[in-house]
Design an enzyme around this catalytic site. Sequence first.
Site, PDB file in Angstrom:
ATOM      1  N   ALA A 120      -8.430  25.154 -18.216  1.00  0.00           N
ATOM      2  CA  ALA A 120      -9.761  25.684 -17.912  1.00  0.00           C
ATOM      3  C   ALA A 120     -10.347  26.455 -19.081  1.00  0.00           C
ATOM      4  O   ALA A 120     -11.419  27.034 -18.973  1.00  0.00           O
ATOM      5  CB  ALA A 120      -9.658  26.591 -16.695  1.00  0.00           C
ATOM      6  N   ASN A 188      -2.715  30.388 -15.151  1.00  0.00           N
ATOM      7  CA  ASN A 188      -1.968  29.500 -16.045  1.00  0.00           C
ATOM      8  C   ASN A 188      -2.588  29.495 -17.437  1.00  0.00           C
ATOM      9  O   ASN A 188      -1.897  29.332 -18.434  1.00  0.00           O
ATOM     10  CB  ASN A 188      -1.959  28.074 -15.489  1.00  0.00           C
ATOM     11  CG  ASN A 188      -0.998  27.932 -14.324  1.00  0.00           C
ATOM     12  OD1 ASN A 188       0.198  27.918 -14.517  1.00  0.00           O
ATOM     13  ND2 ASN A 188      -1.523  27.850 -13.122  1.00  0.00           N
ATOM     14  N   HIS A 218     -13.849  32.324 -18.387  1.00  0.00           N
ATOM     15  CA  HIS A 218     -12.749  32.709 -19.283  1.00  0.00           C
ATOM     16  C   HIS A 218     -13.337  33.034 -20.647  1.00  0.00           C
ATOM     17  O   HIS A 218     -14.113  32.242 -21.201  1.00  0.00           O
ATOM     18  CB  HIS A 218     -11.748  31.560 -19.444  1.00  0.00           C
ATOM     19  CG  HIS A 218     -11.093  31.151 -18.161  1.00  0.00           C
ATOM     20  ND1 HIS A 218     -10.207  31.955 -17.485  1.00  0.00           N
ATOM     21  CD2 HIS A 218     -11.196  30.023 -17.436  1.00  0.00           C
ATOM     22  CE1 HIS A 218      -9.798  31.346 -16.390  1.00  0.00           C
ATOM     23  NE2 HIS A 218     -10.381  30.161 -16.337  1.00  0.00           N
TER      24      HIS A 218
HETATM   25  N1  LIG Z   1      -3.383  24.844 -16.869  1.00  0.00           N
HETATM   26  C1  LIG Z   1      -4.528  25.165 -16.264  1.00  0.00           C
HETATM   27  O1  LIG Z   1      -5.519  25.555 -16.900  1.00  0.00           O
HETATM   28  C2  LIG Z   1      -4.621  25.048 -14.776  1.00  0.00           C
HETATM   29  C3  LIG Z   1      -5.882  25.101 -14.159  1.00  0.00           C
HETATM   30  C4  LIG Z   1      -5.939  24.936 -12.785  1.00  0.00           C
HETATM   31  C5  LIG Z   1      -4.791  24.775 -12.032  1.00  0.00           C
HETATM   32  N2  LIG Z   1      -3.578  24.788 -12.664  1.00  0.00           N
HETATM   33  C6  LIG Z   1      -2.331  24.618 -11.901  1.00  0.00           C
HETATM   34  O2  LIG Z   1      -2.135  23.240 -11.620  1.00  0.00           O
HETATM   35  C7  LIG Z   1      -1.425  23.108 -10.387  1.00  0.00           C
HETATM   36  C8  LIG Z   1      -2.198  22.150  -9.452  1.00  0.00           C
HETATM   37  O3  LIG Z   1      -3.485  22.659  -9.185  1.00  0.00           O
HETATM   38  P1  LIG Z   1      -4.371  22.041  -8.001  1.00  0.00           P
HETATM   39  O4  LIG Z   1      -5.700  22.689  -8.071  1.00  0.00           O
HETATM   40  O5  LIG Z   1      -4.271  20.574  -7.999  1.00  0.00           O
HETATM   41  O6  LIG Z   1      -3.585  22.628  -6.729  1.00  0.00           O
HETATM   42  P2  LIG Z   1      -3.670  22.105  -5.204  1.00  0.00           P
HETATM   43  O7  LIG Z   1      -3.174  23.259  -4.383  1.00  0.00           O
HETATM   44  O8  LIG Z   1      -4.987  21.533  -4.904  1.00  0.00           O
HETATM   45  O9  LIG Z   1      -2.593  20.934  -5.167  1.00  0.00           O
HETATM   46  C9  LIG Z   1      -1.225  21.139  -5.387  1.00  0.00           C
HETATM   47  C10 LIG Z   1      -0.473  20.053  -4.644  1.00  0.00           C
HETATM   48  O10 LIG Z   1       0.914  20.145  -5.031  1.00  0.00           O
HETATM   49  C11 LIG Z   1       1.711  20.129  -3.856  1.00  0.00           C
HETATM   50  N3  LIG Z   1       2.930  20.901  -4.147  1.00  0.00           N
HETATM   51  C12 LIG Z   1       3.037  22.219  -4.368  1.00  0.00           C
HETATM   52  N4  LIG Z   1       4.319  22.558  -4.609  1.00  0.00           N
HETATM   53  C13 LIG Z   1       5.023  21.408  -4.536  1.00  0.00           C
HETATM   54  C14 LIG Z   1       6.406  21.093  -4.676  1.00  0.00           C
HETATM   55  N5  LIG Z   1       7.321  22.041  -4.927  1.00  0.00           N
HETATM   56  N6  LIG Z   1       6.796  19.812  -4.533  1.00  0.00           N
HETATM   57  C15 LIG Z   1       5.874  18.845  -4.250  1.00  0.00           C
HETATM   58  N7  LIG Z   1       4.562  19.077  -4.101  1.00  0.00           N
HETATM   59  C16 LIG Z   1       4.138  20.338  -4.236  1.00  0.00           C
HETATM   60  C17 LIG Z   1       0.866  20.731  -2.752  1.00  0.00           C
HETATM   61  O11 LIG Z   1       1.289  20.274  -1.477  1.00  0.00           O
HETATM   62  C18 LIG Z   1      -0.531  20.224  -3.120  1.00  0.00           C
HETATM   63  O12 LIG Z   1      -0.844  18.983  -2.518  1.00  0.00           O
HETATM   64  C19 LIG Z   1      -1.272  24.525  -9.823  1.00  0.00           C
HETATM   65  O13 LIG Z   1      -0.008  25.065 -10.183  1.00  0.00           O
HETATM   66  C20 LIG Z   1      -2.368  25.289 -10.535  1.00  0.00           C
HETATM   67  O14 LIG Z   1      -2.079  26.691 -10.632  1.00  0.00           O
HETATM   68  C21 LIG Z   1      -3.491  24.882 -14.014  1.00  0.00           C
END
Ligand SMILES: NC(=O)c1ccc[n+]([C@@H]2O[C@H](COP(=O)([O-])OP(=O)(O)OC[C@H]3O[C@@H](n4cnc5c(N)ncnc54)[C@H](O)[C@@H]3O)[C@@H](O)[C@H]2O)c1
Length: 266
Positions: A120, A188, A218
Amino acid sequence: MLGIAVLGCGAIGMQIIRALATGRVEGRVVCVHDLSEERARQAARLAGAEVAPGLEELLHCDAEVLVECASVSAARRVLLPALELGKQVVVLSTGALADPAILERVESFHGSRVHVPSGAVGALDALRAAREGELRRVVLKTTKPPRALEGSPYVVEKGIDLRGLKERSRIFAGSALEAISGFPANINVAVSVSLAGLGTRKTEVEIYADPAASRNIHEVHAEGDFGTFYFRTENLPSPENPRTSQLAVLSALALLRRLSSVLQLG
Ligand SMILES: NC(=O)c1ccc[n+]([C@@H]2O[C@H](COP(=O)([O-])OP(=O)(O)OC[C@H]3O[C@@H](n4cnc5c(N)ncnc54)[C@H](O)[C@@H]3O)[C@@H](O)[C@H]2O)c1
């Protein structure tokens, strides 16, 4: 064509799967896994892929690349085993790399790759260049609507009343390492910025809750031998998850496109 396994079929995972399934980005989804079987089945149908019943099966499926977009704890569980199996890993839950023990082991692998999308926040290319000289200070200021910060361990532990806020308020100041443990689903970006710049202990993070904010903002400030820069992104949230910025989804797509590109920018 690269075979891809997707861990997590939420906001980011589904948009990645859609982009691959429609050919917008090159690659073939081989296998998917999610804690929610229903989501995994829906994703698999869309992509013509298999559902892995567990992490072990996902790790051992016939894919060269594992895309983690689930959670910090899921990333911690798959990162090293995937590298041991010789896979490339794309990590969205970069908080997993804040743990110095994991980072040290990751860096000891030769031949495998862990890819961290810019997420992001932009500015990672400029930070990487800046640290080739002396990089003295990096500050990340993140502003989110209060509802996006609700339920975070730090907010719960300190009893912060987010709903009662009338104006933009600083609710956290500390290192990136402290930030990711207090806000594992929100910040993150702090770890991504740290990896590109000064590391998780020296990168300063401030988190603001703003009841008037409709975007995740950000701001990265950096100072060093190169001079200074200030980089600000005003992100619209992803339609499926208010905690996730749409730019983070797009950055994952850009990274997957880059994996198959001759021209490597930045
Ligand atoms: N790097 C970045 O800039 C950035 C930005 C946004 C989100 N993220 C991270 O990316 C990840 C995904 O984000 P999102 O918006 O798609 O989240 P989300 O909550 O919409 O989707 C996450 C999915 O992963 C599944 N899940 C969670 N833990 C699990 C496990 N141990 N085993 C199997 N499935 C599992 C959940 O059931 C859900 O369907 C999160 O950790 C979020 O914090 C990173």
